[in-house]
Design a protein around this motif. Structure first.
Motif, mmCIF file in Angstrom:
data_model
loop_
_atom_site.group_PDB
_atom_site.id
_atom_site.type_symbol
_atom_site.label_atom_id
_atom_site.label_comp_id
_atom_site.label_asym_id
_atom_site.label_seq_id
_atom_site.Cartn_x
_atom_site.Cartn_y
_atom_site.Cartn_z
ATOM 1 N N SER A 1 0.842 -1.195 0.000
ATOM 2 C CA SER A 1 0.000 0.000 0.000
ATOM 3 C C SER A 1 0.881 1.250 0.000
ATOM 4 N N THR A 2 0.445 2.280 -0.680
ATOM 5 C CA THR A 2 1.091 3.621 -0.772
ATOM 6 C C THR A 2 2.338 3.665 -1.654
ATOM 7 N N VAL A 3 2.646 2.604 -2.392
ATOM 8 C CA VAL A 3 3.812 2.673 -3.295
ATOM 9 C C VAL A 3 3.491 3.487 -4.554
ATOM 10 N N GLY A 4 2.198 3.745 -4.803
ATOM 11 C CA GLY A 4 1.823 4.590 -5.940
ATOM 12 C C GLY A 4 1.253 3.842 -7.132
ATOM 13 N N LYS A 5 0.685 2.668 -6.908
ATOM 14 C CA LYS A 5 0.121 1.894 -8.025
ATOM 15 C C LYS A 5 -1.028 2.652 -8.707
ATOM 16 N N SER A 6 -1.916 3.222 -7.894
ATOM 17 C CA SER A 6 -3.050 3.968 -8.454
ATOM 18 C C SER A 6 -2.586 5.204 -9.212
ATOM 19 N N SER A 7 -1.569 5.878 -8.695
ATOM 20 C CA SER A 7 -1.032 7.074 -9.365
ATOM 21 C C SER A 7 -0.453 6.725 -10.729
ATOM 22 N N LEU A 8 0.257 5.597 -10.799
ATOM 23 C CA LEU A 8 0.812 5.149 -12.081
ATOM 24 C C LEU A 8 -0.298 4.884 -13.086
ATOM 25 N N LEU A 9 -1.353 4.204 -12.648
ATOM 26 C CA LEU A 9 -2.451 3.866 -13.545
ATOM 27 C C LEU A 9 -3.209 5.098 -14.009
ATOM 28 N N LYS A 10 -3.447 6.037 -13.120
ATOM 29 C CA LYS A 10 -4.175 7.251 -13.502
ATOM 30 C C LYS A 10 -3.356 8.088 -14.473
ATOM 31 N N ARG A 11 -2.053 8.121 -14.258
ATOM 32 C CA ARG A 11 -1.176 8.858 -15.191
ATOM 33 C C ARG A 11 -1.182 8.182 -16.558
ATOM 34 N N PHE A 12 -1.096 6.852 -16.572
ATOM 35 C CA PHE A 12 -1.027 6.106 -17.824
ATOM 36 C C PHE A 12 -2.341 6.136 -18.594
ATOM 37 N N THR A 13 -3.457 5.992 -17.899
ATOM 38 C CA THR A 13 -4.748 5.884 -18.588
ATOM 39 C C THR A 13 -5.435 7.221 -18.811
ATOM 40 N N ASP A 14 -5.282 8.155 -17.862
ATOM 41 C CA ASP A 14 -5.988 9.444 -17.957
ATOM 42 C C ASP A 14 -5.065 10.635 -18.152
ATOM 43 N N GLY A 15 -3.748 10.410 -17.987
ATOM 44 C CA GLY A 15 -2.804 11.508 -18.148
ATOM 45 C C GLY A 15 -2.860 12.522 -17.023
ATOM 46 N N VAL A 16 -3.329 12.104 -15.843
ATOM 47 C CA VAL A 16 -3.459 13.036 -14.716
ATOM 48 C C VAL A 16 -2.665 12.538 -13.523
ATOM 49 N N TYR A 17 -2.352 13.477 -12.625
ATOM 50 C CA TYR A 17 -1.666 13.136 -11.377
ATOM 51 C C TYR A 17 -2.266 13.952 -10.245
ATOM 52 N N SER A 18 -2.452 13.297 -9.112
ATOM 53 C CA SER A 18 -2.960 13.978 -7.926
ATOM 54 C C SER A 18 -2.095 13.609 -6.735
ATOM 55 N N ASP A 19 -1.750 14.617 -5.917
ATOM 56 C CA ASP A 19 -0.960 14.358 -4.710
ATOM 57 C C ASP A 19 -1.774 13.615 -3.657
ATOM 58 N N VAL A 20 -3.096 13.739 -3.746
ATOM 59 C CA VAL A 20 -3.982 13.087 -2.779
ATOM 60 C C VAL A 20 -4.571 11.834 -3.413
ATOM 61 N N ALA A 21 -4.335 10.695 -2.786
ATOM 62 C CA ALA A 21 -4.858 9.428 -3.321
ATOM 63 C C ALA A 21 -5.430 8.596 -2.185
ATOM 64 N N ASP A 22 -6.676 8.173 -2.338
ATOM 65 C CA ASP A 22 -7.300 7.302 -1.345
ATOM 66 C C ASP A 22 -6.798 5.878 -1.547
ATOM 67 N N PRO A 23 -6.591 5.134 -0.457
ATOM 68 C CA PRO A 23 -6.142 3.733 -0.594
ATOM 69 C C PRO A 23 -7.145 2.915 -1.408
ATOM 70 N N THR A 24 -6.622 2.051 -2.254
ATOM 71 C CA THR A 24 -7.497 1.177 -3.039
ATOM 72 C C THR A 24 -8.167 0.163 -2.119
ATOM 73 N N VAL A 25 -9.476 0.002 -2.296
ATOM 74 C CA VAL A 25 -10.235 -0.970 -1.509
ATOM 75 C C VAL A 25 -10.552 -2.150 -2.415
ATOM 76 N N GLY A 26 -9.917 -3.288 -2.155
ATOM 77 C CA GLY A 26 -10.134 -4.451 -3.009
ATOM 78 C C GLY A 26 -9.394 -4.312 -4.321
ATOM 79 N N VAL A 27 -10.155 -4.069 -5.412
ATOM 80 C CA VAL A 27 -9.561 -3.978 -6.747
ATOM 81 C C VAL A 27 -10.236 -2.877 -7.548
ATOM 82 N N ASP A 28 -9.437 -2.045 -8.231
ATOM 83 C CA ASP A 28 -9.956 -1.036 -9.167
ATOM 84 C C ASP A 28 -9.569 -1.450 -10.580
#
Length: 213
Positions: free
Chosen positions: A17-44
């Motif tokens: 948790s918190t290594v930045g998996k969601s940030s990588l995916l959002k950057r890759f798929t949507d081209g966006v980055y946010s400093d605030v990220a909620d922990p993934t619950v289960g699977v996105d």
């Protein structure tokens, strides 16, 4: 309307948790980055298409798994149906690097007798002063696991595209060699409506030479 694709690869992101998996995916798929990220619950779930070679479009079905132990029973069910995995650790968090072997072992045990194509990703490369894992160490671990290593930063958009492209191309090359193929009851690789017929490299070369078009 979905873009026509020749193949679909299911890819899973693995790591603490918190290594930045969601940030990588959002950057890759949507081209966006946010400093605030909620922990993934289960699977996105995310998706994006890539061209791995002229005329061959791959749809990546990307699954972001929770790194917390309490969600492990949920995420393990996704391992078996994935063809590729990004093993992600935080370059500023030594423990997340030390846990990479655990993630690799857990997934490998769950998918036997099948195999998964991995790439090791050291994330948050922009935080140079807080770095706790040297490149040489990470490259040594990647060599031990028999995988490629890439350092990324979702914040700076550094090597994010490259990491996903490398994994997709590695899977595609293994398909061309006949080591990976779509099979019934498995969602790791699926053929699209316009699936390309794959030939071994030597046969492909001969076909191109004999083509009069």
């Amino acid at each position: 309307m979905d873009i026509l694709w020749q193949y679909q690869f299911r890819i899973i992101l693995l790591g603490d948790s918190t290594v930045g998996k969601s940030s990588l995916l959002k950057r890759f798929t949507d081209g966006v980055y946010s400093d605030v990220a909620d922990p993934t619950v289960g699977v996105d779930f995310y998706a994006r298409a890539l061209d791995v070679e002229p005329g061959v479009k791959i749809k990546l079905q990307l699954w972001d798994t929770a790194g917390q132990e309490r969600f492990r029973s949920i995420t393990t069910s996704y391992y078996r149906n994935s063809v590729g995995g990004l093993l992600v650790f935080d370059l500023t968090n030594r423990k997340s690097f030390e846990h990479v072997r655990d993630w690799h072992r857990e997934v490998t045990e769950h998918i036997l007798p099948h195999h998964m194509v991995y790439i090791l990703v050291g994330h948050k490369s922009d935080l140079t002063r807080e770095r706790r894992v040297h490149r040489g160490e990470a490259e040594h671990l990647a060599a031990e696991l028999g995988v490629r290593y890439v350092e990324t930063s979702a914040k700076c958009n550094s090597n994010v595209e490259h990491a996903f492209e490398l994994l997709a191309r590695d899977i595609y090359e293994l398909m061309k060699m006949g080591e990976i193929s779509a099979r019934d009851g498995w969602d790791g690789v699926k053929s699209g409506l316009t699936a390309k017929v794959l030939y071994p490299a030597e046969e492909e070369e001969e076909r191109e030479k004999s083509c009069n078009c």
